[in-house]
Design an enzyme around this catalytic site. Sequence first.
Site, PDB file in Angstrom:
ATOM      1  N   HIS A   1       7.631  -5.763  -6.820  1.00 60.27           N
ATOM      2  CA  HIS A   1       6.907  -6.054  -5.575  1.00 60.27           C
ATOM      3  C   HIS A   1       5.428  -6.189  -5.878  1.00 60.27           C
ATOM      4  O   HIS A   1       4.862  -5.428  -6.666  1.00 60.27           O
ATOM      5  CB  HIS A   1       7.110  -4.938  -4.548  1.00 60.27           C
ATOM      6  CG  HIS A   1       6.263  -5.112  -3.317  1.00 60.27           C
ATOM      7  ND1 HIS A   1       6.497  -6.118  -2.413  1.00 60.27           N
ATOM      8  CD2 HIS A   1       5.172  -4.447  -2.872  1.00 60.27           C
ATOM      9  CE1 HIS A   1       5.587  -6.052  -1.445  1.00 60.27           C
ATOM     10  NE2 HIS A   1       4.769  -5.051  -1.712  1.00 60.27           N
TER      11      HIS A   1
ATOM     12  N   ARG B 153     -12.348  14.409   4.473  1.00 56.31           N
ATOM     13  CA  ARG B 153     -11.750  13.239   5.146  1.00 56.31           C
ATOM     14  C   ARG B 153     -11.882  13.312   6.670  1.00 56.31           C
ATOM     15  O   ARG B 153     -11.005  12.845   7.413  1.00 56.31           O
ATOM     16  CB  ARG B 153     -10.277  13.076   4.754  1.00 56.31           C
ATOM     17  CG  ARG B 153     -10.042  12.691   3.313  1.00 56.31           C
ATOM     18  CD  ARG B 153      -8.559  12.487   3.034  1.00 56.31           C
ATOM     19  NE  ARG B 153      -7.837  13.750   3.133  1.00 56.31           N
ATOM     20  CZ  ARG B 153      -6.526  13.859   3.319  1.00 56.31           C
ATOM     21  NH1 ARG B 153      -5.788  12.755   3.420  1.00 56.31           N
ATOM     22  NH2 ARG B 153      -5.953  15.039   3.396  1.00 56.31           N
TER      23      ARG B 153
ATOM     24  N   HIS C 112       0.893  -3.501   8.034  1.00 58.18           N
ATOM     25  CA  HIS C 112      -0.395  -2.853   8.266  1.00 58.18           C
ATOM     26  C   HIS C 112      -0.787  -2.869   9.738  1.00 58.18           C
ATOM     27  O   HIS C 112      -1.763  -2.233  10.133  1.00 58.18           O
ATOM     28  CB  HIS C 112      -1.487  -3.529   7.435  1.00 58.18           C
ATOM     29  CG  HIS C 112      -1.235  -3.445   5.961  1.00 58.18           C
ATOM     30  ND1 HIS C 112      -0.693  -4.483   5.240  1.00 58.18           N
ATOM     31  CD2 HIS C 112      -1.410  -2.422   5.082  1.00 58.18           C
ATOM     32  CE1 HIS C 112      -0.557  -4.112   3.979  1.00 58.18           C
ATOM     33  NE2 HIS C 112      -0.992  -2.869   3.856  1.00 58.18           N
TER      34      HIS C 112
ATOM     35  N   ILE D  13      10.921  -2.492   1.177  1.00 62.05           N
ATOM     36  CA  ILE D  13      10.158  -2.418  -0.073  1.00 62.05           C
ATOM     37  C   ILE D  13      10.245  -1.051  -0.724  1.00 62.05           C
ATOM     38  O   ILE D  13       9.974  -0.890  -1.896  1.00 62.05           O
ATOM     39  CB  ILE D  13       8.692  -2.828   0.181  1.00 62.05           C
ATOM     40  CG1 ILE D  13       8.633  -4.234   0.779  1.00 62.05           C
ATOM     41  CG2 ILE D  13       7.871  -2.788  -1.092  1.00 62.05           C
ATOM     42  CD1 ILE D  13       9.378  -5.287  -0.042  1.00 62.05           C
TER      43      ILE D  13
ATOM     44  N   CYS E  11       5.531  -4.895   2.867  1.00 58.35           N
ATOM     45  CA  CYS E  11       5.188  -3.777   1.997  1.00 58.35           C
ATOM     46  C   CYS E  11       5.976  -2.556   2.449  1.00 58.35           C
ATOM     47  O   CYS E  11       6.817  -2.653   3.357  1.00 58.35           O
ATOM     48  CB  CYS E  11       3.670  -3.523   2.055  1.00 58.35           C
ATOM     49  SG  CYS E  11       3.010  -2.661   0.607  1.00 58.35           S
TER      50      CYS E  11
ATOM     51  N   SER F 172       9.484   2.594   0.826  1.00 54.50           N
ATOM     52  CA  SER F 172       9.187   3.802   1.592  1.00 54.50           C
ATOM     53  C   SER F 172       9.526   3.607   3.062  1.00 54.50           C
ATOM     54  O   SER F 172       9.447   2.498   3.602  1.00 54.50           O
ATOM     55  CB  SER F 172       7.713   4.169   1.448  1.00 54.50           C
ATOM     56  OG  SER F 172       6.887   3.130   1.930  1.00 54.50           O
TER      57      SER F 172
ATOM     58  N   GLU G 169      -4.808  -7.708  -9.194  1.00 47.51           N
ATOM     59  CA  GLU G 169      -6.128  -7.107  -9.010  1.00 47.51           C
ATOM     60  C   GLU G 169      -6.702  -6.584 -10.317  1.00 47.51           C
ATOM     61  O   GLU G 169      -7.891  -6.313 -10.416  1.00 47.51           O
ATOM     62  CB  GLU G 169      -6.079  -5.997  -7.966  1.00 47.51           C
ATOM     63  CG  GLU G 169      -5.423  -4.726  -8.437  1.00 47.51           C
ATOM     64  CD  GLU G 169      -5.230  -3.729  -7.310  1.00 47.51           C
ATOM     65  OE1 GLU G 169      -5.526  -2.557  -7.524  1.00 47.51           O
ATOM     66  OE2 GLU G 169      -4.781  -4.120  -6.224  1.00 47.51           O
TER      67      GLU G 169
ATOM     68  N   ARG H 177      -7.283   4.802   5.627  1.00 50.54           N
ATOM     69  CA  ARG H 177      -6.362   5.004   4.502  1.00 50.54           C
ATOM     70  C   ARG H 177      -7.140   5.511   3.288  1.00 50.54           C
ATOM     71  O   ARG H 177      -8.011   4.815   2.756  1.00 50.54           O
ATOM     72  CB  ARG H 177      -5.651   3.700   4.178  1.00 50.54           C
ATOM     73  CG  ARG H 177      -4.825   3.703   2.896  1.00 50.54           C
ATOM     74  CD  ARG H 177      -3.581   4.530   3.017  1.00 50.54           C
ATOM     75  NE  ARG H 177      -2.706   4.301   1.860  1.00 50.54           N
ATOM     76  CZ  ARG H 177      -1.848   5.196   1.397  1.00 50.54           C
ATOM     77  NH1 ARG H 177      -1.757   6.375   1.980  1.00 50.54           N
ATOM     78  NH2 ARG H 177      -1.073   4.920   0.368  1.00 50.54           N
ATOM     79  N   CYS H 178      -6.830   6.726   2.871  1.00 53.92           N
ATOM     80  CA  CYS H 178      -7.462   7.323   1.696  1.00 53.92           C
ATOM     81  C   CYS H 178      -6.397   7.593   0.642  1.00 53.92           C
ATOM     82  O   CYS H 178      -5.243   7.885   0.962  1.00 53.92           O
ATOM     83  CB  CYS H 178      -8.158   8.638   2.061  1.00 53.92           C
ATOM     84  SG  CYS H 178      -9.480   8.444   3.270  1.00 53.92           S
TER      85      CYS H 178
END
Length: 782
Positions: free
Chosen positions: A662, A15, A715, A452, A747, A454, A626, A536-537
């Site tokens: 959510h 990474r 984001h 949401i 989010c 976290s 999705e 973001r991984c």
Amino acid sequence: MTTHNLGYPRIGNLRELKFTLEAYWKGEKTLAELEAQAREIRYRNFRTQINAGIELIPVNDFAYYDQVLNMSTLLGVIPKRFRQDRYDVEVAFRMARGRAPSDDGHHCCNHNHQPTGKPKAGYAGAMKKWFDTNYHYIVPELYDDTEFEITDTRLFDEVAEALALKQDGQNIDFKPVLIGPVTYLHLAENKETFIPKLNRLPALLEVYAQILQKLADLGIEWVQIDEPILGLELTPEWRQAFIDGYAVLKMSPVKLLLATYFETLGDNLDIASNLPVAGLHYDGLRGAKQLDDLIARYPSDKVLSVGLVDGRNIWKTDLYAALDRLKTAKAKFAENLWIAPSCSLLHVPVDLEVEDKLNPELKRYLAFAKQKLTEVKLLDDALNGKADEPALAANRQALTAKTHSKLIHDADVQARIARLDEVALDRAVPYAERVVVQKAKFNLPLFPTTTIGSFPQTQAIRQTRLKFKKGDISEAQYIEAMQAEIHDVCTRQQRIGIDVFVHGEPERNDMVEYFGEQLDGYAFTQYGWVQSYGSRCVKPPIIYGDVSRPKPMTVFWSQYAQNQTDKIIKGMLTGAVTMLQWSFVRNDQSREQTCNQIALALRDEVLDLEAAGIHMIQIDEAALREGLPLKKSDWADYLRWAVNSFRMTTSGVANDTQIHTHMCYSEFNDIIEAVAQMDADVITIETSKSQMKLLDAFVDFDYPNEIGPGVYDIHSPNIPTVEQMVDLIQKAAQNIPAERLWVNPDCGLKTRGWQETEPALINMVEAAKVLRKRFTDQLKSA
């Protein structure tokens, strides 16, 4: 025949791209250092593919953020708010993130370290999933005054960089990868304009022609042009666009390999077979049921590339089965048959060899990107009469062992699935009756505020988790540290004035991985990272066998949090569909059956939370939409089992237990009935980037339950103002009754820092107070 690849992971083996990008954004590394790291990753990727025997290697599969954003900057499709005198890479970062380093006073952005005009921060572009993958792209924005032109030279620089690696006598070449013009327009969105997107095709084709000419001038013979929308059910206008567009591009001085993947061609088979291109790549796995038709119809004087090595999943290829399918194609196409993975290998981890802690039996069944290149070469050699018989035999032995493995198959889980009809899918009473008892129980104000789930995963939290994982601290020390974090976030929420608390999830590494680690049938890698978007991984779990829950997973932490406050604590779970979608899923049974296994495990957890006194439980189904098949004709069956899995998870609770869910990145218009059938008491959704337009689906359908439309984009590092959030909720309240609206971010806040999170939430709570007063005054005056 030719072996080739459609794309390779670009994050680096460890990474490296992620860490360098994030350091650059913080002003800790220069652009020169970022570019040097990018060159090193590209060089390593080239060498890996060359060493594996890949003869035609992709270029321009590298991106700092995503390949659609690369096309936008290449084509000059820059949103108005980010345009400046001359393009530089920071424009792309503003498009993706809303900000660039120079906007924060960090180093200049271009090679000459000279300003290129006033930096322009602004709201980031919308982000969507790339078809039905877990990868994201930044949506291109088209305005009245959008003019296509080549503004970004990185494509040509990287092609020159790659060509410099060619050595005399080596049987390799390089193949630039472009997103095709029809797919690009299809993915784009009109902004402040009513110009039909297809009206722009002629102008767009002119710039594509210029790009192809420049590539030819550099010495390129083949260009891969990706048109994955050929796997969709297209209208006649879009089908005609392919005919018209490629009639123009056939004049280009390079050979075009049209690539389609993720689905069958369906009704587009004839169009794809007859376009004036030099070759076609086809996903022979996701398009398996149409492969024989394609082989029969496609002209033998053109290249047909067949992908039977799975670029979307981590299981070994059944090489003998693949060879059986390829022999028919070889008989017809001879040297015009090319061998490749099914799609770009972007979607799988880099290298299985480094995984030294996986169960050896499970590891025997797997192949990551590097190993999939080897499989491509093995297929090519076998078809050319140079079969590696020991390797083929080992492949067959592994797959045979898998079908009988006790690691994979659990008789108790299978027996529970056999009794699935005994599980009720409906709550005891309808929402209209539940809401009465829930409002009396919880006594929340108008426009209740929550988050949401976290909160920021600080460096201290990550270091503590790492120390525990390495054995440097005891379990008791770890629990004490996480409880301190939970106490801290409860104190912060109390101070900020949030109405419904969350425990902040400090103990969770990832919303799927955390649960998967506690479920039987799941496995985890050390280094199996894949890119989700930008830096973001994610490290998707591997669902390798039958799934069950040995013991409660979240009850301990939720109970501790509830003991810290008199406020309501939401229990937080990840739903079965999202657990499925964001994992590498076993390929030896239906996805429906695997999803049902997960739903039953989560049902047990929900009932245990309720028994422990947690009466507000959020079950995130971020990935519900999705998961839709790419062809609408296949949607009904998917939505049936996906919705049923949610209902199976939640149907056992009492009427006064409030179920939240959510969803993010979703346009709900075409699945709103299915969302309603989930029968969640409260749904929170991402709407801020669309300025509440995504809420239209819930208005047109007259969605009956409660809704929390996100009021700010998590984001972006930008901190929203009170006025901005008040404006968004007022837009929502024009169509949805105020008593059914919640106020929350888009989010989870895991990826943000406290310096951004706390002021944003303070403003959010203040916005709710403003709205309460405003709507209370309106009611009084009425």
